[in-house]
Design an enzyme around this catalytic site. Structure first.
Site, short mmCIF file in Angstrom:
data_model
loop_
_atom_site.label_atom_id
_atom_site.label_comp_id
_atom_site.label_asym_id
_atom_site.label_seq_id
_atom_site.Cartn_x
_atom_site.Cartn_y
_atom_site.Cartn_z
CD GLU A 32 -2.53 -8.50 -2.47
OE1 GLU A 32 -3.22 -8.61 -3.52
OE2 GLU A 32 -2.23 -7.39 -1.98
CB SER A 60 -0.93 0.01 1.22
OG SER A 60 -0.18 -0.17 2.41
CD GLU A 93 -7.44 -5.17 2.03
OE1 GLU A 93 -6.33 -5.71 1.92
OE2 GLU A 93 -7.70 -4.03 1.64
CG ASP A 99 2.43 -6.70 1.22
OD1 ASP A 99 2.09 -7.86 1.52
OD2 ASP A 99 1.65 -5.72 1.24
O1 KIV Z 1 -0.40 -3.39 1.68
C1 KIV Z 1 -0.98 -3.31 2.77
O2 KIV Z 1 -0.93 -2.30 3.48
C2 KIV Z 1 -1.76 -4.47 3.19
C3 KIV Z 1 -2.65 -4.30 4.38
C4 KIV Z 1 -3.81 -3.49 3.99
C5 KIV Z 1 -3.03 -5.59 4.99
O3 KIV Z 1 -1.68 -5.49 2.59
#
Ligand code: KIV
Length: 276
Positions: free
Chosen positions: A120, A50, A187, A88
């Site tokens: 994901e 994000s 989510e 991530d």
């Molecule tokens: O990228 C992110 O911030 C996320 C969260 C919303 C869980 O994956």
């Protein structure tokens, strides 16, 4: 030994052991300074992709490159001394095959010193999750609204709001848990379904727009601080930091224009003048 491996830092194994216990507290973090502030309050910090939207002005998370995740991951690991740091995996860095995912995830672990990665996807990613976990890379899964799939989902929409979608999402949760994920982000999933999945899976669920019954919660830090111009329905703003920044900058601008800043206390006198 990396910072992440130090004796006092929370590990993915600690998080996994919290199933059904005291709720797990987590936030996203992208910088060393905010990571340092959050560190004493949270169990883990997620360097979420994000950051592409929140920090770098992208419209979706799809364009985020691996190098950007590594740069922010390093900063958060430096800033936080006790929370587990999860980074991530960005779009395109893990979907192709388990070996490609391993190569990129190992690169992230080595370069940042983080303790786990997140990716994901549900059933379609189970084989990859198993491959990584069996080779020493802890994986947090993420199902429901998966923003990297925005182009196939057709928008940022809550999932599981009709019962015909439940079986698919429950199967996703079971598949990633069985593959070895140490926790699962749920989510934007309808509340009753999030409760049901939390009861069914043996690993902690981390809700974001899901349910208070989840084993833990996560929010994007900028959203909960009141720094984001628009936030989804599931965000509660716990602070008004955007308004505080605006007020401080307005006061600074006014003092600069009025020559009130810098005051004498902010300037240097000549040595021997008797002034500081
Ligand atoms: O990228 C992110 O911030 C996320 C969260 C919303 C869980 O994956």
């Amino acid at each position: 030994m990396s910072v992440q491996a130090s004796a006092t830092r929370t590990t993915s194994v600690d998080i996994r052991a919290r199933k059904g216990g005291e709720p797990i507290v987590s936030l996203t973090a992208y910088h060393a300074h905010t990571a340092a502030i959050a560190d004493k309050h949270v169990d883990f910090l997620l360097v979420g992709d994000s950051l592409g939207m929140v920090m770098h002005g992208y419209e979706t998370t799809v364009p985020v490159p691996l190098d950007l995740m590594i740069m922010h991951g390093r900063a958060v690991v430096r800033g936080a001394k006790r929370a587990l740091v999860v980074v991530d995996m960005p779009f395109g860095s893990y979907e192709e095959s388990p070996p490609v995912a391993f190569r990129n995830a190992a690169h992230v672990l080595k370069e940042t010193g983080c303790g786990a990665v997140k990716l994901e996807g549900g059933r379609q990613m189970a084989e990859t999750i198993r491959y990584l976990v069996e080779r020493g890379i802890p994986v947090m899964a993420h199902i429901g609204l998966t923003p990297q799939a925005i182009n196939t989902l057709g928008g940022f929409r809550a999932q599981g709001r009709t019962e015909d979608q439940w079986a698919r999402l429950e199967a996703d949760a079971m598949a990633v848990a069985e593959a070895g994920a140490f926790a699962i982000v749920l989510e934007a999933i309808a509340e009753p379904l999030a409760q049901r999945i939390t009861k069914a899976v043996p690993v902690p669920t981390i809700g974001i727009g899901a349910s208070a019954a989840c084993d833990g919660q996560i929010l994007v830090m900028e959203d909960m601080l009141g720094l984001s111009p628009r936030v989804p329905k599931f965000v509660k703003e716990f602070g008004q930091v955007g308004a505080a920044i605006d007020g401080a900058i307005a006061a600074y601008a006014a003092e600069v224009k009025g020559r009130a800043f810098p005051g004498v206390e902010h300037t240097y006198a000549m040595k021997g003048s008797g002034k500081k």
